[in-house]
Scaffold this motif. Structure first.
Motif, PDB file in Angstrom:
ATOM      1  N   GLU A  46       0.819  -1.211   0.000  1.00 47.70           N
ATOM      2  CA  GLU A  46       0.000   0.000   0.000  1.00 47.70           C
ATOM      3  C   GLU A  46       0.858   1.269   0.000  1.00 47.70           C
ATOM      4  O   GLU A  46       0.512   2.263  -0.637  1.00 47.70           O
ATOM      5  N   GLN A  47       1.973   1.242   0.721  1.00 48.19           N
ATOM      6  CA  GLN A  47       2.813   2.446   0.792  1.00 48.19           C
ATOM      7  C   GLN A  47       3.430   2.759  -0.568  1.00 48.19           C
ATOM      8  O   GLN A  47       3.538   3.926  -0.956  1.00 48.19           O
ATOM      9  N   ALA A  48       3.845   1.725  -1.282  1.00 53.54           N
ATOM     10  CA  ALA A  48       4.415   1.931  -2.611  1.00 53.54           C
ATOM     11  C   ALA A  48       3.365   2.497  -3.558  1.00 53.54           C
ATOM     12  O   ALA A  48       3.632   3.421  -4.339  1.00 53.54           O
ATOM     13  N   THR A  49       2.138   1.960  -3.482  1.00 54.70           N
ATOM     14  CA  THR A  49       1.043   2.458  -4.318  1.00 54.70           C
ATOM     15  C   THR A  49       0.760   3.919  -4.006  1.00 54.70           C
ATOM     16  O   THR A  49       0.590   4.747  -4.913  1.00 54.70           O
ATOM     17  N   ALA A  50       0.724   4.243  -2.718  1.00 51.69           N
ATOM     18  CA  ALA A  50       0.463   5.629  -2.319  1.00 51.69           C
ATOM     19  C   ALA A  50       1.591   6.558  -2.768  1.00 51.69           C
ATOM     20  O   ALA A  50       1.351   7.694  -3.183  1.00 51.69           O
ATOM     21  N   ALA A  51       2.848   6.076  -2.707  1.00 50.64           N
ATOM     22  CA  ALA A  51       3.996   6.898  -3.106  1.00 50.64           C
ATOM     23  C   ALA A  51       3.925   7.292  -4.576  1.00 50.64           C
ATOM     24  O   ALA A  51       4.268   8.411  -4.968  1.00 50.64           O
ATOM     25  N   LEU A 113      12.284  21.708  -9.077  1.00 49.23           N
ATOM     26  CA  LEU A 113      12.464  22.590  -7.924  1.00 49.23           C
ATOM     27  C   LEU A 113      11.481  22.254  -6.795  1.00 49.23           C
ATOM     28  O   LEU A 113      11.832  22.294  -5.606  1.00 49.23           O
ATOM     29  N   LEU A 114      10.261  21.899  -7.159  1.00 53.04           N
ATOM     30  CA  LEU A 114       9.214  21.681  -6.154  1.00 53.04           C
ATOM     31  C   LEU A 114       9.054  20.222  -5.734  1.00 53.04           C
ATOM     32  O   LEU A 114       8.239  19.921  -4.858  1.00 53.04           O
ATOM     33  N   SER A 115       9.807  19.321  -6.340  1.00 55.79           N
ATOM     34  CA  SER A 115       9.628  17.888  -6.067  1.00 55.79           C
ATOM     35  C   SER A 115       9.735  17.499  -4.587  1.00 55.79           C
ATOM     36  O   SER A 115       9.018  16.588  -4.148  1.00 55.79           O
ATOM     37  N   PRO A 116      10.578  18.157  -3.760  1.00 51.50           N
ATOM     38  CA  PRO A 116      10.625  17.760  -2.345  1.00 51.50           C
ATOM     39  C   PRO A 116       9.360  18.138  -1.565  1.00 51.50           C
ATOM     40  O   PRO A 116       9.094  17.565  -0.514  1.00 51.50           O
ATOM     41  N   TYR A 117       8.617  19.109  -2.074  1.00 49.96           N
ATOM     42  CA  TYR A 117       7.501  19.663  -1.301  1.00 49.96           C
ATOM     43  C   TYR A 117       6.129  19.139  -1.731  1.00 49.96           C
ATOM     44  O   TYR A 117       5.187  19.144  -0.934  1.00 49.96           O
ATOM     45  N   ILE A 118       6.000  18.716  -2.975  1.00 51.45           N
ATOM     46  CA  ILE A 118       4.688  18.354  -3.512  1.00 51.45           C
ATOM     47  C   ILE A 118       4.011  17.222  -2.738  1.00 51.45           C
ATOM     48  O   ILE A 118       2.822  17.332  -2.396  1.00 51.45           O
ATOM     49  N   PRO A 119       4.708  16.114  -2.384  1.00 51.52           N
ATOM     50  CA  PRO A 119       4.032  15.061  -1.603  1.00 51.52           C
ATOM     51  C   PRO A 119       3.509  15.568  -0.261  1.00 51.52           C
ATOM     52  O   PRO A 119       2.445  15.133   0.191  1.00 51.52           O
ATOM     53  N   GLU A 125       1.268  10.683   3.799  1.00 53.17           N
ATOM     54  CA  GLU A 125       1.719  10.342   5.147  1.00 53.17           C
ATOM     55  C   GLU A 125       3.247  10.370   5.203  1.00 53.17           C
ATOM     56  O   GLU A 125       3.925  10.111   4.194  1.00 53.17           O
ATOM     57  N   PRO A 126       3.845  10.687   6.359  1.00 57.90           N
ATOM     58  CA  PRO A 126       5.298  10.815   6.481  1.00 57.90           C
ATOM     59  C   PRO A 126       6.089   9.628   5.947  1.00 57.90           C
ATOM     60  O   PRO A 126       7.147   9.801   5.341  1.00 57.90           O
ATOM     61  N   ALA A 127       5.558   8.425   6.128  1.00 58.74           N
ATOM     62  CA  ALA A 127       6.277   7.231   5.676  1.00 58.74           C
ATOM     63  C   ALA A 127       6.362   7.139   4.157  1.00 58.74           C
ATOM     64  O   ALA A 127       7.209   6.428   3.610  1.00 58.74           O
ATOM     65  N   VAL A 128       5.509   7.861   3.463  1.00 62.72           N
ATOM     66  CA  VAL A 128       5.426   7.791   1.998  1.00 62.72           C
ATOM     67  C   VAL A 128       6.183   8.931   1.321  1.00 62.72           C
ATOM     68  O   VAL A 128       6.590   8.833   0.170  1.00 62.72           O
ATOM     69  N   GLN A 129       6.398  10.026   2.043  1.00 62.97           N
ATOM     70  CA  GLN A 129       6.856  11.278   1.438  1.00 62.97           C
ATOM     71  C   GLN A 129       8.199  11.169   0.715  1.00 62.97           C
ATOM     72  O   GLN A 129       8.359  11.709  -0.388  1.00 62.97           O
ATOM     73  N   ALA A 130       9.167  10.484   1.284  1.00 59.08           N
ATOM     74  CA  ALA A 130      10.503  10.418   0.673  1.00 59.08           C
ATOM     75  C   ALA A 130      10.461   9.710  -0.680  1.00 59.08           C
ATOM     76  O   ALA A 130      10.995  10.217  -1.679  1.00 59.08           O
ATOM     77  N   ASP A 131       9.809   8.551  -0.730  1.00 58.77           N
ATOM     78  CA  ASP A 131       9.702   7.804  -1.993  1.00 58.77           C
ATOM     79  C   ASP A 131       8.888   8.587  -3.027  1.00 58.77           C
ATOM     80  O   ASP A 131       9.224   8.605  -4.215  1.00 58.77           O
ATOM     81  N   ALA A 132       7.815   9.214  -2.571  1.00 57.54           N
ATOM     82  CA  ALA A 132       6.960   9.981  -3.486  1.00 57.54           C
ATOM     83  C   ALA A 132       7.726  11.155  -4.090  1.00 57.54           C
ATOM     84  O   ALA A 132       7.592  11.462  -5.283  1.00 57.54           O
ATOM     85  N   VAL A 261      -9.354  13.157  -0.254  1.00 65.89           N
ATOM     86  CA  VAL A 261      -9.485  11.691  -0.157  1.00 65.89           C
ATOM     87  C   VAL A 261      -8.298  11.098   0.593  1.00 65.89           C
ATOM     88  O   VAL A 261      -8.446  10.168   1.387  1.00 65.89           O
ATOM     89  N   SER A 262      -7.103  11.671   0.361  1.00 64.38           N
ATOM     90  CA  SER A 262      -5.896  11.202   1.040  1.00 64.38           C
ATOM     91  C   SER A 262      -6.027  11.313   2.553  1.00 64.38           C
ATOM     92  O   SER A 262      -5.500  10.486   3.300  1.00 64.38           O
ATOM     93  N   SER A 263      -6.761  12.321   3.005  1.00 62.21           N
ATOM     94  CA  SER A 263      -6.940  12.519   4.446  1.00 62.21           C
ATOM     95  C   SER A 263      -7.817  11.437   5.073  1.00 62.21           C
ATOM     96  O   SER A 263      -7.902  11.335   6.300  1.00 62.21           O
ATOM     97  N   MET A 264      -8.457  10.619   4.230  1.00 62.59           N
ATOM     98  CA  MET A 264      -9.331   9.551   4.736  1.00 62.59           C
ATOM     99  C   MET A 264      -8.545   8.294   5.098  1.00 62.59           C
ATOM    100  O   MET A 264      -9.130   7.306   5.542  1.00 62.59           O
TER     101      MET A 264
END
Length: 448
Positions: A46-51, A113-119, A125-132, A261-264
């Motif tokens: 699920e985390q990979a899919t979300a990323a 330029l914005l890739s670190p901030y968009i996720p 969720e924090p666990a997904v942000q780096a991969d995303a 939807v992500s907040s759900m």
């Protein structure tokens, strides 16, 4: 509208289908390979899919920006083709090249330029942000090639050649699928492997689209003659800017929508994202018909042929609705097996299949909305589409989704009802001027 079946209508029907089929095949195969892509990532969890999914709406925003310029180029080229003005086609072709390069470079720079901030902004969720973040950074590197693919591909289609872009798209998507298998599983690179595979396939597609563009006899020109033509750029902007506005309004709406939807929760968002991806193939035929319709409408304008315009409007609407009705019935009956392709999670399959069965009933309306847009795009009358998109997306989908999630505390089913209501409203409002004889006559007289 009263029509008798005659040789004229048969000829236009044949032209509509002939132009549509390569684009439909291109999009269907592209989505099938996207299915493979999503399924491969989905097997990682699920985390990979979300990323991968969390930045999908931003990717749509980028694509809609390039596509807007493509709409303007296609409308101008098809109109020049209808009037047999080959010199103007070459002039437009030069501007298409300049627009492709300029927009590709600018948007690529912004995205990197914005890739670190968009996720983070998308509510991942924090666990997904780096991969995303890394995934989005990698797929942003070849954006100039994606720009070429969209805009120069539209120019080629405007010359009634829909087969060449189809073959290029098939090749790049097959390459993507092969690289996915090697990088995701063979080299155990996971989400990063999926990103690299996509980036390479985008580059492949852009390079070959440029080669095809330069080898098209109507579009070919010498680099020595390459300079801005502000009259053509202005004409393109008059068509493209409202389409760009429509795309931006739509894409920002999708971003806000996805964020809500992500907040759900991760499971709900994964089910939503996979269901959205799974549905895609069932409305691609509508987009294929939209491109063909825009081209034929533009040609009819160049010829000054009002009868041809009327017949194309009638045929494109009827054919699209019938095809989308068939797609909707098929989607309803295979919703669960379709979700099983993408994930092993029984809960995600259960939720996603329920959403697909709901949306299946609205497919004909989606088709009506899409083909109506194609008629307006071919006419170069893109302002009305912008107004309707803004109302539907923000006045229906976003407003009521916010109320359903934050005020009424409803589940994903209610959210998808909001999405369906948006599509139905837009279909009805866009088609009213086209189905009314007086309003349709007024539209064509304003352009001819």
């Amino acid at each position: 509208m009263k029509y008798k079946i005659n040789s004229f209508q048969k000829e236009l029907f044949k032209a509509l289908i002939t132009l549509s089929i390569p684009t439909i095949i291109e999009q269907v195969l592209s989505i099938l390979l996207q299915y493979i892509d999503t399924a491969m990532v989905g097997r990682l969890g699920e985390q990979a899919t979300a990323a991968v999914s969390v930045t999908t709406t931003i990717t749509w925003l980028i694509g809609s920006t390039f596509s807007a310029f493509g709409v303007g180029i296609l409308a101008l080229i098809s109109r020049a083709l209808g009037s047999n003005d080959h010199l103007t086609i070459q002039k437009i072709s030069r501007q298409a090249f300049l627009i492709s390069i300029a927009s590709g470079i600018i948007i690529e720079f912004i995205c990197i330029l914005l890739s670190p901030y968009i996720p983070v902004w998308m509510g991942a969720e924090p666990a997904v942000q780096a991969d995303a973040s890394m995934y989005f950074f990698i797929i942003s590197l070849p954006l100039i090639f994606r720009s070429i693919n969209y805009i120069m591909g539209a120019a080629i289609r405007g010359t009634k050649d829909t087969k060449t872009p189809m073959f290029i798209s098939i090749g790049s998507n097959i390459l993507n699928a092969i690289l996915n298998g090697i990088l995701i599983y063979g080299l155990n690179m996971g989400v990063i492997g999926a990103a690299i595979a996509s980036a390479i396939s985008y580059t492949f597609g852009g390079i070959f689209m440029f080669i095809a563009y330069k080898h098209n006899k109507l579009l070919n020109w010498n680099f020595k003659t390459l300079k801005p033509d502000f009259n053509i750029l202005k004409a393109c902007a008059n068509i493209s800017i409202p389409v760009l506005g429509t795309g931006l309004i739509s894409s920002f709406g999708y971003i806000v929508f996805a964020g809500m939807v992500s907040s759900m929760g991760t499971t709900t968002f994964a089910a939503h994202s996979i269901a959205v991806t799974a549905e895609t193939i069932f409305y691609t035929s509508g987009y294929g018909l939209r491109t063909a319709t825009s081209t034929l409408i533009g040609i009819s304008l160049g010829e000054g042929n009002q009868k041809k315009f009327e017949t194309i409007c009638f045929l494109s609407i009827i054919v699209t609705i019938l095809i989308m009705l068939t797609s909707g019935i098929l989607l309803f009956f295979i919703a669960t097996p379709l979700m099983n392709i993408f994930t092993n999670s029984e809960q995600i399959v259960l939720i996603g299949a329920k959403m697909l069965k709901l949306v299946a009933f609205s497919e004909p309306f989606f088709g009506l909305m899409v083909v109506s847009q194609g008629i307006y795009y071919g006419l170069g009358k893109t302002h009305y589409s912008f107004i309707i998109e803004a109302f539907g997306m923000w006045g229906v989908r976003i407003l009521f989704t916010f109320l359903c999630i934050n005020i009424w505390k409803l589940d994903l089913t209610a959210v998808w009802y909001c999405m369906i209501a948006d599509n139905i409203c837009k279909a009805i409002l866009l088609s009213i001027p086209l189905l009314s004889n007086k309003k349709r006559q007024k539209l064509i007289k304003q352009v001819l």
